[in-house]
Design an enzyme around this catalytic site. Structure first.
Site, PDB file in Angstrom:
ATOM      1  N   ARG A  49     -72.529   7.944  30.256  1.00 52.14           N
ATOM      2  CA  ARG A  49     -72.205   7.993  31.671  1.00 52.14           C
ATOM      3  C   ARG A  49     -70.784   7.468  31.908  1.00 52.14           C
ATOM      4  NH1 ARG A  49     -77.380   4.840  34.337  1.00 52.14           N
ATOM      5  NH2 ARG A  49     -79.032   6.336  33.798  1.00 52.14           N
ATOM      6  N   ASP A  51     -68.915   5.986  35.575  1.00 46.72           N
ATOM      7  CA  ASP A  51     -69.281   5.639  36.943  1.00 46.72           C
ATOM      8  C   ASP A  51     -68.395   6.349  37.958  1.00 46.72           C
ATOM      9  OD1 ASP A  51     -71.305   3.948  36.068  1.00 46.72           O
ATOM     10  OD2 ASP A  51     -70.000   2.191  36.005  1.00 46.72           O
ATOM     11  N   ARG A 194     -65.082  -2.550  32.966  1.00 49.49           N
ATOM     12  CA  ARG A 194     -64.428  -3.029  34.181  1.00 49.49           C
ATOM     13  C   ARG A 194     -64.682  -4.520  34.401  1.00 49.49           C
ATOM     14  NH1 ARG A 194     -66.819   0.691  38.546  1.00 49.49           N
ATOM     15  NH2 ARG A 194     -65.584  -0.663  39.921  1.00 49.49           N
TER      16      ARG A 194
END
Length: 255
Positions: A49, A51, A194
């Site tokens: 994935r 985001d 992040r």
């Protein structure tokens, strides 16, 4: 036959990679275009994935098709149909048991910071002109190579069986007006990169010491880490697979 698609995208206008209800995603755009061209519902599997707002220079996905595809024609037609911020760089056959997600050995990300405002990199970097101690950030990042459990940098309430990751690279490099964080691991948790970047920026501003960064890792507590850095600076840049995925014979093999 199984095919891999090498896909790049600017994630600014998408709610991430994975298909979601009532939200536009990169996977939904790709599956919609493939379904239209191949005239049957198509589902693809991605290497992982990304985001909302995160970009990819290389996202690998696989699809299965009963017959041999004309990959050159499909490649051309697919890029004509897809929006301008999604591109398929190549399509190629792989071993029938090769899996875009589970066969991947490593995933590499870059987090890109502009040290001054740049109109040509808007929404593709995080603008941060504050003074940063890059040496201190790199010394703190060395702990990441020695650690295994990264629950402190994971999105809370995420559905994973464990928080273990094997990080092989984690370093900051200054490139002109850019400051880039390079990180490579066998897997990443949701929001992990992040959160790491945001916490290392705390170190760079001398708001957190190298020892305190180590204590954050020990705590396994997301609330002890820094804020997540903005999504627009993050890029999935490379997914690495074993060479045997390119062997097309259907023999029993562990992927």
């Amino acid at each position: 036959m199984r095919y891999f698609l090498d896909v790049a995208y600017n994630g600014t206008h998408y709610h991430g990679w994975q298909v979601q209800q009532n939200a536009n995603t990169v996977q939904a755009e790709l599956e919609g275009a493939l379904s239209k061209l191949l005239r049957t519902p198509i589902a693809v599997v991605g290497s992982g994935r990304t985001d909302t707002g995160v970009h990819a220079e290389q996202q690998l996905v696989h699809l299965d098709w009963d017959a041999e595809l004309d990959v050159e024609q499909l490649h051309f037609r697919l890029n004509k149909l897809l929006p301008s911020d999604i591109a398929v760089k190549r399509i190629f056959p792989v071993h029938p048991k090769a899996h875009a997600r589970f066969s991947a050995l490593f995933r590499s990300y870059e987090y890109r910071i502009s040290r001054q405002k740049n109109p040509f990199l808007q929404k593709l970097t995080y603008v941060n002109g504050r003074p940063l101690d890059v040496e201190a950030m790199n010394k703190a990042a060395e702990f990441l190579l020695q650690w295994e459990d990264f629950e402190c940098f994971s999105k809370v309430h995420t559905e994973v069986k464990h928080f273990r990751c094997n990080i092989q690279e984690a370093r900051w490099i200054e490139e002109g007006d850019m400051l880039v964080f390079y990180i490579r691991a066998n897997r990443f948790l949701r929001n992990m990169v992040r959160a790491i970047v945001g916490t290392l920026l705390e170190v760079g501003q001398h708001r957190m010491s190298r020892e305190e960064f180590r204590q954050v890792l020990e705590s396994r507590d997301r609330s002890r880490a820094g804020r997540s850095a903005p999504a627009q600076g993050l890029f999935l840049t490379k997914v690495t697979y074993p060479d045997k995925i390119y062997e097309l014979s259907d023999y029993e093999s562990d992927f």
